[in-house]
Design a protein around this motif. Structure first.
Motif, short mmCIF file in Angstrom:
data_model
loop_
_atom_site.label_atom_id
_atom_site.label_comp_id
_atom_site.label_asym_id
_atom_site.label_seq_id
_atom_site.Cartn_x
_atom_site.Cartn_y
_atom_site.Cartn_z
N SER A 58 -2.49 -0.39 11.96
CA SER A 58 -2.76 -1.56 11.48
C SER A 58 -3.02 -1.45 9.80
O SER A 58 -3.25 -0.40 9.07
CB SER A 58 -4.21 -1.96 11.79
OG SER A 58 -5.23 -1.24 11.36
N PHE A 59 -3.02 -2.67 9.20
CA PHE A 59 -3.05 -2.62 7.76
C PHE A 59 -4.46 -2.01 7.26
O PHE A 59 -4.36 -1.24 6.32
CB PHE A 59 -2.90 -4.23 7.27
CG PHE A 59 -3.46 -4.18 5.90
CD1 PHE A 59 -2.16 -3.75 4.81
CD2 PHE A 59 -4.69 -4.60 5.30
CE1 PHE A 59 -2.55 -3.89 3.48
CE2 PHE A 59 -4.93 -4.81 3.98
CZ PHE A 59 -3.96 -4.06 2.97
N GLU A 60 -5.53 -2.33 8.04
CA GLU A 60 -6.59 -1.84 7.57
C GLU A 60 -6.72 -0.12 7.76
O GLU A 60 -6.87 0.51 6.84
CB GLU A 60 -7.83 -1.87 8.68
CG GLU A 60 -8.30 -3.57 8.43
CD GLU A 60 -7.29 -4.51 8.89
OE1 GLU A 60 -6.33 -4.15 9.65
OE2 GLU A 60 -7.46 -5.60 8.54
N ARG A 85 -6.17 5.17 4.75
CA ARG A 85 -5.54 6.64 4.42
C ARG A 85 -4.94 6.56 3.18
O ARG A 85 -5.02 7.54 2.55
CB ARG A 85 -4.20 6.55 5.54
CG ARG A 85 -4.60 6.87 7.17
CD ARG A 85 -4.84 8.10 7.52
NE ARG A 85 -3.46 8.88 7.57
CZ ARG A 85 -2.77 8.74 8.47
NH1 ARG A 85 -3.22 8.17 9.55
NH2 ARG A 85 -1.61 9.58 8.47
N VAL A 86 -4.17 5.19 2.56
CA VAL A 86 -3.78 5.36 1.44
C VAL A 86 -4.99 5.58 0.33
O VAL A 86 -4.76 6.38 -0.63
CB VAL A 86 -2.96 3.96 1.06
CG1 VAL A 86 -2.96 3.87 -0.43
CG2 VAL A 86 -1.92 3.96 1.94
N MET A 111 0.98 -1.49 -0.05
CA MET A 111 -0.26 -0.06 -0.04
C MET A 111 0.79 1.36 -0.02
O MET A 111 0.56 2.26 -0.74
CB MET A 111 -0.94 0.01 1.17
CG MET A 111 -2.01 -1.19 1.26
SD MET A 111 -2.98 -1.05 -0.05
CE MET A 111 -4.12 0.37 0.02
N LEU A 112 2.13 1.23 0.72
CA LEU A 112 2.89 2.58 0.66
C LEU A 112 3.65 2.52 -0.42
O LEU A 112 3.87 3.55 -0.89
CB LEU A 112 3.92 2.15 1.92
CG LEU A 112 3.35 2.62 3.32
CD1 LEU A 112 4.46 2.20 4.47
CD2 LEU A 112 3.02 3.97 3.51
N ARG A 113 3.84 1.52 -1.11
CA ARG A 113 4.58 1.50 -2.29
C ARG A 113 3.79 2.07 -3.43
O ARG A 113 3.96 2.91 -4.15
CB ARG A 113 4.88 0.11 -3.00
CG ARG A 113 5.60 -0.05 -4.13
CD ARG A 113 6.27 -1.23 -4.63
NE ARG A 113 5.13 -2.14 -4.72
CZ ARG A 113 4.24 -2.17 -5.63
NH1 ARG A 113 4.24 -1.71 -6.55
NH2 ARG A 113 3.38 -3.43 -5.61
N LEU A 114 2.47 1.76 -3.57
CA LEU A 114 1.47 2.23 -4.40
C LEU A 114 1.32 3.98 -4.11
O LEU A 114 1.24 4.47 -5.01
CB LEU A 114 -0.10 1.73 -4.30
CG LEU A 114 -0.23 0.11 -4.68
CD1 LEU A 114 -1.33 -0.64 -4.45
CD2 LEU A 114 0.39 0.16 -6.26
#
Length: 285
Positions: free
Chosen positions: A218-220, A225-226, A1-4
């Motif tokens: 958390s991942f969620e 946020r992303v 998600m961060l990479r995207l």
């Protein structure tokens, strides 16, 4: 998600930098052989700065090569370097999914280039807004030449094939309208370029905050946020100039409210004023 998110940050930046390069180049002269030739003749007859002993200078005037006025190469190199910084910053995320132990530390390292690039992009948007380039000046040159010709006819009614004063005034009014259209079109493309830069700066600001909070989310929460960060592009449009000016002010205020980003803003602004070639110490990792 961060990479995207980082890739979106980089892609937005490439689009914005491309638009900046475009507005710092003069548009081509409108294709009108007679008007262009009249312009060359007028320049050869009236421009006292022309050195008739320099064949290269005369050739440039006659062939029209002097109409191209690209921004100096050092400016293009500066924009290319800025784009390369985005490419380098996003590389850190490329293999992040394959890392387990130590990933939080690696993510934390990306905050530095993200913050540096965020501030640089905002300052570039401010520079364009405060000292806007004039890419449509070639169109203005053509209109000015037509106005000059009409003025001569108006003040010299004895020339061959004179136009009635009323017709001359009508044609002058047409050229005034054309000039205003050129102004509006230029303002629009500058506004769109500034808007693209502001989108990059806004994304970078949010990415910087997300990186800081990454270890505790958390991942969620990260996914939510992303999604918001990537989706914010819809709110940035370049159609309203006054709205764009408001976004510059609000984004600058938000960055200065962030204690860390404020340090980047201060140091990079000082670096630009002093025209130092060395990189900001804050931007080094």
């Amino acid at each position: 998600m961060l990479r995207l998110t980082a890739e979106s940050f980089r892609n937005q930046a490439i689009d914005a930098i491309t638009s900046v390069k475009k507005i710092y180049q003069l548009n081509d002269l409108p294709i009108d052989t007679k008007i262009s030739r009249d312009f060359v003749i007028d320049q050869l007859l009236t421009d006292r700065r022309i050195n008739y002993g320099d064949p290269l200078e005369i050739d440039k005037i006659i062939t029209g090569e002097n109409q191209s006025n690209n921004q100096p190469s050092d400016f293009d190199q500066e924009l290319d370097a800025l784009q390369a910084e985005y490419e380098t910053a996003v590389e850190i995320f490329n293999n992040l999914e394959n890392i387990d132990y130590g990933s939080a530390r690696i993510v934390a390292q990306t905050a530095t280039p993200a913050r540096c690039l965020t501030v640089k992009t905002l300052l570039l948007a401010k520079q364009i807004q405060e000292k806007p380039p004039k890419p449509n000046n070639p169109q203005r040159v053509i209109i000015a030449l037509k106005l000059q010709q009409l003025r001569r006819q108006y003040n010299n009614p004895n020339i061959s094939s004179p136009l009635p004063p009323a017709e001359i005034k009508r044609q002058v009014a047409e050229q005034i309208d054309e000039w205003l259209k050129v102004n509006a079109a230029e303002k629009q493309i500058l506004n769109e370029s500034i808007t693209k830069l502001l989108l990059v700066a806004d994304t970078g600001k949010k990415l910087s905050q997300l990186i800081d909070e990454y270890p505790n989310l958390s991942f969620e929460a990260i996914a939510t946020r992303v999604t918001k960060i990537i989706g914010v592009a819809a709110n940035f449009t370049g159609k309203d100039y006054s709205s764009t000016l408001g976004k510059i002010s609000s984004l600058e205020y938000a960055i200065n409210q962030d204690k860390t980003l404020r340090l980047f803003m201060r140091e990079i602004s000082l670096k630009k004023r002093n025209s130092q070639s060395t990189e900001s110490q804050l931007c080094q990792i």
